[in-house]
Design an enzyme around this catalytic site. Structure first.
Site, PDB file in Angstrom:
ATOM      1  N   ASP A 109       1.645  -1.668   0.300  1.00  9.78           N
ATOM      2  CA  ASP A 109       0.045  -0.156   0.067  1.00  9.78           C
ATOM      3  C   ASP A 109       1.067   1.318   0.191  1.00  9.78           C
ATOM      4  O   ASP A 109       1.988   1.043   0.368  1.00  9.78           O
ATOM      5  CB  ASP A 109      -1.283  -0.111   1.442  1.00  9.78           C
ATOM      6  CG  ASP A 109      -0.083  -0.114   2.634  1.00  9.78           C
ATOM      7  OD1 ASP A 109       0.856  -0.829   2.670  1.00  9.78           O
ATOM      8  OD2 ASP A 109      -0.583   0.658   3.397  1.00  9.78           O
ATOM      9  N   GLU A 127       0.054  -0.651   5.691  1.00  9.59           N
ATOM     10  CA  GLU A 127       1.464  -0.508   6.985  1.00  9.59           C
ATOM     11  C   GLU A 127       1.169   1.062   7.167  1.00  9.59           C
ATOM     12  O   GLU A 127       0.669   1.318   7.762  1.00  9.59           O
ATOM     13  CB  GLU A 127       2.634  -0.386   5.783  1.00  9.59           C
ATOM     14  CG  GLU A 127       3.364  -0.630   7.228  1.00  9.59           C
ATOM     15  CD  GLU A 127       4.097   0.622   7.436  1.00  9.59           C
ATOM     16  OE1 GLU A 127       4.547   0.953   8.196  1.00  9.59           O
ATOM     17  OE2 GLU A 127       3.715   1.657   6.258  1.00  9.59           O
TER      18      GLU A 127
HETATM   19  N1  BES Z   1       8.596   2.890   5.850  1.00 13.28           N
HETATM   20  C1  BES Z   1       8.164   3.733   7.006  1.00 13.28           C
HETATM   21  C2  BES Z   1       9.165   4.024   7.534  1.00 13.28           C
HETATM   22  C3  BES Z   1      10.129   4.750   7.360  1.00 13.28           C
HETATM   23  C4  BES Z   1      10.544   6.086   7.013  1.00 13.28           C
HETATM   24  C5  BES Z   1      11.020   3.986   7.860  1.00 13.28           C
HETATM   25  C6  BES Z   1      11.758   6.158   6.985  1.00 13.28           C
HETATM   26  C7  BES Z   1      12.634   4.475   8.078  1.00 13.28           C
HETATM   27  C8  BES Z   1      12.248   5.545   7.274  1.00 13.28           C
HETATM   28  C9  BES Z   1       6.638   3.571   7.032  1.00 13.28           C
HETATM   29  O1  BES Z   1       6.155   2.521   5.292  1.00 13.28           O
HETATM   30  C10 BES Z   1       5.666   4.606   7.538  1.00 13.28           C
HETATM   31  O2  BES Z   1       5.450   5.258   6.823  1.00 13.28           O
HETATM   32  N2  BES Z   1       5.134   3.941   8.887  1.00 13.28           N
HETATM   33  C11 BES Z   1       4.085   4.886   8.983  1.00 13.28           C
HETATM   34  C12 BES Z   1       4.104   3.945  10.659  1.00 13.28           C
HETATM   35  C13 BES Z   1       2.638   5.076  10.691  1.00 13.28           C
HETATM   36  C14 BES Z   1       1.512   5.249   9.951  1.00 13.28           C
HETATM   37  C15 BES Z   1       1.281   4.140  12.349  1.00 13.28           C
HETATM   38  C16 BES Z   1       5.482   6.715  10.487  1.00 13.28           C
HETATM   39  O3  BES Z   1       6.435   6.016  10.316  1.00 13.28           O
HETATM   40  O4  BES Z   1       4.098   7.648   9.714  1.00 13.28           O
HETATM   41 MN    MN Z   2       7.352   1.755   4.581  1.00 13.07          MN
HETATM   42 MN    MN Z   3       5.319   4.687   5.017  1.00 14.08          MN
END
Ligand code: BES
Ligand code: MN
Ligand code: MN
Length: 458
Positions: free
Chosen positions: A89, A154
């Site tokens: 997604d 996610e």
């Molecule tokens: N891939 C990201 C997390 C990430 C961002 C890891 C930058 C390393 C560097 C993931 O898809 C994400 O955006 N996670 C969200 C989770 C939230 C919606 C619960 C976040 O961190 O905001």
């Molecule tokens: Mn991600």
């Molecule tokens: Mn993300």
């Protein structure tokens, strides 16, 4: 044997890119219900891919939210079992007018693939799928057991996939989880992430009079709900950047001097970071460096404020209601459920008289920390060093991948975060991009990675 596989990778790079483009064209925005069909189609793309490369038990797995994809290849008895996790997604594209190309019509420009989901996370997941294809096509087998588990929600923070994991522990049982959904600390510093922050997300409504009022006829007689919004927000963090919610720091695992020294080795100069993001100076909790705050301290950020009149010109009005959204990133030791109660209690306590406040806890994620001495982390470091010519640094990350906490508690499996993104990838923003050479070398790295994982003794 590896040489032949790597030749296959080199000879098929153009087709790999074309296949990735097909996947990127599907607008699998999990947050917007009108894209539910697209989300499913993007999952089905993974199903077809896994079937085509010879995986077994492949299928879409329904959850209470968007479906996940599962497939396995389990013919390496005695060898470790690796669960490959990622998400298909993507984030919404707004503000669409800020994009320089169509987010769902990927293009390569100046050595980057542009499009929504290129770096977060389809492009990174694809490195695994193409690596697995290459090994299987050339050698007819994999060096270790592999289960692929790619989720479709996610980015939304809903828990359907996590519930699926809890309910399917045997199906997903593994020795370690391989994830490419993080980035490098800087363009010449390959990185393995060993800790992610958690999250608690809140929606706060403030209600005042039963209708909008003339600010002259009524001003001064009552608590203005939008003034109250400002007062509440101001009561959540002090001038030194500390969150003022009682007990908020009680469970925070303090940084050791060793960690602080490690962080200092990699951190960029703060004035350089400030320049890069266009602010005059960095700011945050007193007593900690910017990187310490980002990786190891809880944060408090208002994500949006609404209410009243914000159009052009002036309108003399006292709005009936307003509100705001807050995300608080959590660190090792903190529990989102406990934090949610503290947050709610505190807001109710500091809400000024004359208005009513309603706090809704939308979702949370538990922080995770993987022991840095895990042999699977060493395996990841070896693979990156062999492919990119530099041993990766071990760092923490300020963002979250919520399901990694579930993998730890339910599967007892550490997440090995071998990512290929860059800070400049604009993930979640207009002009998201993924470095083409990282995509291509990421596939090569995948080939080495599974071999390195295979050599870890169970
Ligand atoms: N891939 C990201 C997390 C990430 C961002 C890891 C930058 C390393 C560097 C993931 O898809 C994400 O955006 N996670 C969200 C989770 C939230 C919606 C619960 C976040 O961190 O905001
Ligand atoms: Mn991600
Ligand atoms: Mn993300």
């Amino acid at each position: 044997m590896n040489e032949k596989v790597l030749d296959y990778v080199k000879n098929n790079q153009d087709r790999f890119l074309a296949e990735l483009f097909d996947w990127l064209r599907i607008p699998s925005v999990s947050a917007l219900p009108e894209h539910n069909g697209d989300v499913r189609r993007a999952g089905e793309w993974v199903v077809s891919k896994l079937q085509a490369i010879g995986f077994e038990n492949v299928g879409l797995k329904e959850t209470t939210g968007h479906p996940a994809v599962y497939g396995d290849w389990l013919h390496a008895p005695g060898k470790p079992t690796i669960l490959v996790y990622g998400h298909y997604d993507v984030q919404p594209v707004d503000p669409i007018e800020k994009w320089h190309s169509n987010p769902f019509e990927p293009v390569v420009k100046d050595g980057f693939i542009y499009g929504r989901g290129t770096s977060d996370d389809k492009g990174q997941v694809a490195t695994h799928l193409f690596a697995l294809e290459s090994i299987l096509k050339v050698t007819g087998r994999l060096p270790c057991n592999v289960k692929v588990f790619i989720e479709g929600e996610e980015e939304g923070g809903t828990g359907g996939t996590a519930d699926f994991v809890t309910a399917n522990r045997d199906l997903l049982a593994c020795d370690a989880v391989a994830i490419s959904d993080t980035g490098w600390y800087s363009p010449d510093l390959p990185t393995i992430v060993y800790a992610l922050r958690g999250l608690a997300y809140f929606h706060v409504d403030v209600f005042g009079p039963d209708r909008d009022l003339h600010s002259g006829s009524y001003g001064g007689m009552l608590q203005n709900p939008l003034n109250a919004v400002a007062k509440i927000i101001a009561a959540l963090q002090d001038a030194d950047g500390r969150i003022t919610i009682p007990g908020y720091y009680d469970d925070v695992v303090e940084l050791t001097e060793l960690e602080r020294a490690e962080f200092r080795k990699v951190e960029s100069p703060e004035d350089q970071v400030a320049r890069e993001i266009g602010v005059p100076v960095l700011w945050g909790e007193k007593g900690f460096s910017a990187i310490e705050r980002n990786w190891a301290r809880p944060s408090f950020d208002v994500n949006g404020i609404w209410g009243g009149f914000s159009g052009e010109g002036a309108k003399t009005v006292i709005a009936a209601e307003g509100g705001f959204k807050v995300s608080s990133r959590l660190v090792a030791g903190q529990d989102p459920e406990k934090v949610a109660v503290q947050f709610k209690d505190h807001i109710e306590r500091v809400c000024p008289p004359g208005v009513r406040v309603k706090v809704t806890y939308l979702h949370g994620a538990t922080p995770v920390m993987v022991p840095v001495d895990s042999p699977f982390i060493t395996a990841g470091q070896n693979a990156i060093e062999k492919t990119f010519g530099k041993r990766p640094v071990l760092v923490r990350e300020g963002a979250s991948i919520p399901i990694t906490a579930t993998f730890l508690t339910e599967l007892k499996a550490p997440s090995i975060m071998v990512g290929y993104g860059l800070l400049e990838d604009n993930i979640h923003s207009p002009d998201e991009k993924f470095k083409l050479s990282h995509f291509q070398k990421g596939i090569e790295c995948g080939v080495v990675l599974y071999e390195e994982f295979a050599s870890v003794s169970r």
